[in-house]
Motif scaffolding. Structure first.
Motif, mmCIF file in Angstrom:
data_model
loop_
_atom_site.group_PDB
_atom_site.id
_atom_site.type_symbol
_atom_site.label_atom_id
_atom_site.label_comp_id
_atom_site.label_asym_id
_atom_site.label_seq_id
_atom_site.Cartn_x
_atom_site.Cartn_y
_atom_site.Cartn_z
ATOM 1 N N GLU A 86 -10.611 2.967 -5.212
ATOM 2 C CA GLU A 86 -11.057 4.191 -4.536
ATOM 3 C C GLU A 86 -10.357 4.365 -3.185
ATOM 4 O OE1 GLU A 86 -12.707 6.611 -5.817
ATOM 5 O OE2 GLU A 86 -12.902 5.460 -7.670
ATOM 6 N N ALA A 87 -10.181 3.271 -2.464
ATOM 7 C CA ALA A 87 -9.471 3.361 -1.190
ATOM 8 C C ALA A 87 -8.012 3.746 -1.409
ATOM 9 C CB ALA A 87 -9.567 2.034 -0.440
ATOM 10 N N ALA A 88 -7.407 3.198 -2.471
ATOM 11 C CA ALA A 88 -6.010 3.533 -2.771
ATOM 12 C C ALA A 88 -5.872 4.990 -3.189
ATOM 13 C CB ALA A 88 -5.487 2.615 -3.868
ATOM 14 N N VAL A 89 -6.832 5.497 -3.946
ATOM 15 C CA VAL A 89 -6.828 6.910 -4.324
ATOM 16 C C VAL A 89 -6.841 7.790 -3.081
ATOM 17 C CG1 VAL A 89 -8.289 8.727 -5.292
ATOM 18 C CG2 VAL A 89 -7.810 6.667 -6.631
ATOM 19 N N GLU A 90 -7.679 7.449 -2.128
ATOM 20 C CA GLU A 90 -7.764 8.244 -0.899
ATOM 21 C C GLU A 90 -6.439 8.225 -0.133
ATOM 22 O OE1 GLU A 90 -10.455 8.487 3.219
ATOM 23 O OE2 GLU A 90 -10.972 7.076 1.624
ATOM 24 N N PHE A 91 -5.806 7.049 -0.073
ATOM 25 C CA PHE A 91 -4.544 6.950 0.655
ATOM 26 C C PHE A 91 -3.445 7.763 -0.007
ATOM 27 C CE2 PHE A 91 -0.372 4.921 1.141
ATOM 28 C CZ PHE A 91 -0.198 5.074 2.514
ATOM 29 N N TYR A 92 -3.221 7.552 -1.302
ATOM 30 C CA TYR A 92 -2.090 8.203 -1.963
ATOM 31 C C TYR A 92 -2.321 9.696 -2.186
ATOM 32 C CZ TYR A 92 0.290 3.767 -2.393
ATOM 33 O OH TYR A 92 0.941 2.588 -2.092
ATOM 34 N N ALA A 93 -3.566 10.090 -2.333
ATOM 35 C CA ALA A 93 -3.849 11.527 -2.366
ATOM 36 C C ALA A 93 -3.515 12.158 -1.019
ATOM 37 C CB ALA A 93 -5.317 11.773 -2.720
ATOM 38 N N GLY A 94 -3.812 11.418 0.040
ATOM 39 C CA GLY A 94 -3.570 11.934 1.382
ATOM 40 C C GLY A 94 -2.106 11.983 1.758
ATOM 41 N N ILE A 95 -1.326 11.033 1.263
ATOM 42 C CA ILE A 95 0.080 10.983 1.684
ATOM 43 C C ILE A 95 0.996 11.792 0.751
ATOM 44 C CG2 ILE A 95 0.693 8.857 0.436
ATOM 45 C CD1 ILE A 95 2.323 8.020 2.860
ATOM 46 N N PHE A 96 0.661 11.852 -0.558
ATOM 47 C CA PHE A 96 1.546 12.517 -1.524
ATOM 48 C C PHE A 96 0.919 13.733 -2.212
ATOM 49 C CE2 PHE A 96 3.593 8.112 -2.129
ATOM 50 C CZ PHE A 96 4.607 8.394 -1.218
ATOM 51 N N GLY A 97 -0.368 13.964 -1.980
ATOM 52 C CA GLY A 97 -1.017 15.090 -2.629
ATOM 53 C C GLY A 97 -1.357 14.856 -4.090
ATOM 54 N N TRP A 98 -1.478 13.605 -4.492
ATOM 55 C CA TRP A 98 -1.766 13.290 -5.886
ATOM 56 C C TRP A 98 -3.219 13.583 -6.236
ATOM 57 C CZ3 TRP A 98 0.665 7.684 -6.252
ATOM 58 C CH2 TRP A 98 2.073 7.797 -6.175
ATOM 59 N N THR A 99 -3.436 13.927 -7.500
ATOM 60 C CA THR A 99 -4.765 13.917 -8.092
ATOM 61 C C THR A 99 -4.772 12.801 -9.139
ATOM 62 O OG1 THR A 99 -4.105 15.554 -9.750
ATOM 63 C CG2 THR A 99 -5.116 16.371 -7.705
ATOM 64 N N PHE A 100 -5.954 12.434 -9.618
ATOM 65 C CA PHE A 100 -6.048 11.260 -10.487
ATOM 66 C C PHE A 100 -6.928 11.520 -11.700
ATOM 67 C CE2 PHE A 100 -4.839 9.706 -6.360
ATOM 68 C CZ PHE A 100 -3.958 8.682 -6.628
ATOM 69 N N GLU A 101 -6.513 10.941 -12.820
ATOM 70 C CA GLU A 101 -7.280 10.986 -14.066
ATOM 71 C C GLU A 101 -7.555 9.557 -14.503
ATOM 72 O OE1 GLU A 101 -6.700 12.195 -18.794
ATOM 73 O OE2 GLU A 101 -5.088 12.555 -17.354
ATOM 74 N N ASP A 102 -8.834 9.209 -14.678
ATOM 75 C CA ASP A 102 -9.210 7.871 -15.140
ATOM 76 C C ASP A 102 -9.091 7.848 -16.660
ATOM 77 O OD1 ASP A 102 -10.343 5.378 -15.641
ATOM 78 O OD2 ASP A 102 -11.793 5.590 -14.013
ATOM 79 N N VAL A 103 -8.211 6.987 -17.188
ATOM 80 C CA VAL A 103 -7.932 7.001 -18.625
ATOM 81 C C VAL A 103 -8.528 5.805 -19.366
ATOM 82 C CG1 VAL A 103 -5.836 8.371 -18.367
ATOM 83 C CG2 VAL A 103 -5.683 5.877 -18.262
ATOM 84 N N MET A 104 -9.278 4.955 -18.671
ATOM 85 C CA MET A 104 -9.910 3.825 -19.358
ATOM 86 C C MET A 104 -11.180 4.301 -20.054
ATOM 87 S SD MET A 104 -8.106 1.073 -19.039
ATOM 88 C CE MET A 104 -9.111 -0.403 -19.113
ATOM 89 N N PRO A 105 -11.456 3.806 -21.265
ATOM 90 C CA PRO A 105 -12.694 4.177 -21.956
ATOM 91 C C PRO A 105 -13.920 3.716 -21.176
ATOM 92 C CG PRO A 105 -11.158 3.087 -23.456
ATOM 93 C CD PRO A 105 -10.621 2.910 -22.071
ATOM 94 N N ALA A 106 -15.005 4.432 -21.320
ATOM 95 C CA ALA A 106 -16.251 4.051 -20.653
ATOM 96 C C ALA A 106 -16.647 2.643 -21.073
ATOM 97 C CB ALA A 106 -17.357 5.040 -21.005
ATOM 98 N N GLY A 107 -17.012 1.824 -20.096
ATOM 99 C CA GLY A 107 -17.437 0.464 -20.380
ATOM 100 C C GLY A 107 -16.312 -0.542 -20.452
#
Length: 274
Positions: free
Chosen positions: A22-43
């Motif tokens: 979550e911290a990495a998502v915040e950093f890279y979204a902030g620096i590069f404008g990325w959005t993210f999709e979680d592709v791991m199955p639930a559980g």
């Protein structure tokens, strides 16, 4: 829209392992404008996110207990066969081939000098769909203490060719420029001719650099940015450390260590022709 594909032997994907996703998502979204999709199955144990730029895949992010780092993947047609070929050439297997869901099949190896790299047999996920644009992957660079031995290994392993340009060592995969011209970049040769790019640059897939004293061999990742100085400001504001900056005839770069320790380069393209 034509999807970007990668012939065998061409670096095709990058991802980063991060202890705190979550911290990495915040950093890279902030620096590069990325959005993210979680592709791991639930559980499922762990997490794997696909970073996107304007809706297109640019990189991956995985949860990990190990130190944060960026990894580079090379496209192969058959991961299991490639591992056998790479071992015969002198590579060491770090993790055996395994399926990554429906996306593809991968393995992790290290070259004879110890630089880790990964291979990717694409299925549903073909590799990075955006490259060489601000906020996207630019190139990966092999940092090695023995360039001669490294060249010998990768030439045998992937059919690469290396050109010493004087100011840098360029890795080419012969025929890649033809592939790009026929698929996603029909104007590549005309554009590079206008920039007075080095001969063979259309086939360029990576670079080789000598390691600094005390630096371990590794594959290093660079991202394209529109403004190096603004990226430095943003990176520091978001908790990263800027390790160095450099200006050349072609680029303005910054070596950045993200808040969890993964290092990468931000590169602004500044060709002599403008």
């Amino acid at each position: 829209m034509t999807q970007r594909t990668y012939p065998q032997g061409v670096p095709c994907w990058i991802d980063t392992e991060q202890p705190d996703v979550e911290a990495a998502v915040e950093f890279y979204a902030g620096i590069f404008g990325w959005t993210f999709e979680d592709v791991m199955p639930a559980g499922a144990p762990g997490r794997y996110l696909i970073a996107k730029l304007d809706g297109q895949d640019v990189a991956g992010m995985a949860s990990a207990q190990s130190a944060a780092a960026w990894s580079t993947y090379v496209s192969v047609e058959d991961a299991d066969a490639a591992v056998q070929r790479l071992m015969a050439a002198g590579a060491t297997v770090r993790s055996a081939p395994a399926d990554a869901g429906e996306g593809g099949r991968s393995a992790a190896l290290a070259d004879p000098q110890g630089a880790e790299f990964r291979i990717w047999q694409a299925r549903r996920r073909l590799g990075a769909q955006v490259a060489n644009q601000p906020g996207a992957w630019n190139f990966s660079d092999l940092h090695t203490a023995n360039t001669g031995a490294a060249i010998k290994f990768y030439e045998e392993a992937f059919g690469w060719q290396v050109d010493d340009l004087g100011f840098a060592m360029m890795i080419r995969r012969p025929g890649y420029g033809d592939h790009l011209e026929a698929t996603v970049d029909p104007g590549i040769r005309a554009r590079q001719s206008g920039l007075a790019a080095p001969p063979g640059f259309a086939d360029a897939i990576a670079w080789i650099a000598a390691t600094a004293p005390g630096e371990p061999p590794h594959w290093h990742v660079s991202f394209t940015v529109a403004d190096r100085d603004q990226t430095v400001v943003d990176a520091e504001r978001l908790g990263a450390r800027v390790l160095s900056q450099a200006d050349t005839e072609w680029t303005r770069t910054a070596l950045i260590r993200d808040p969890q320790g993964a290092e990468f380069t931000a590169s602004q393209f500044t060709p002599p022709s403008g």
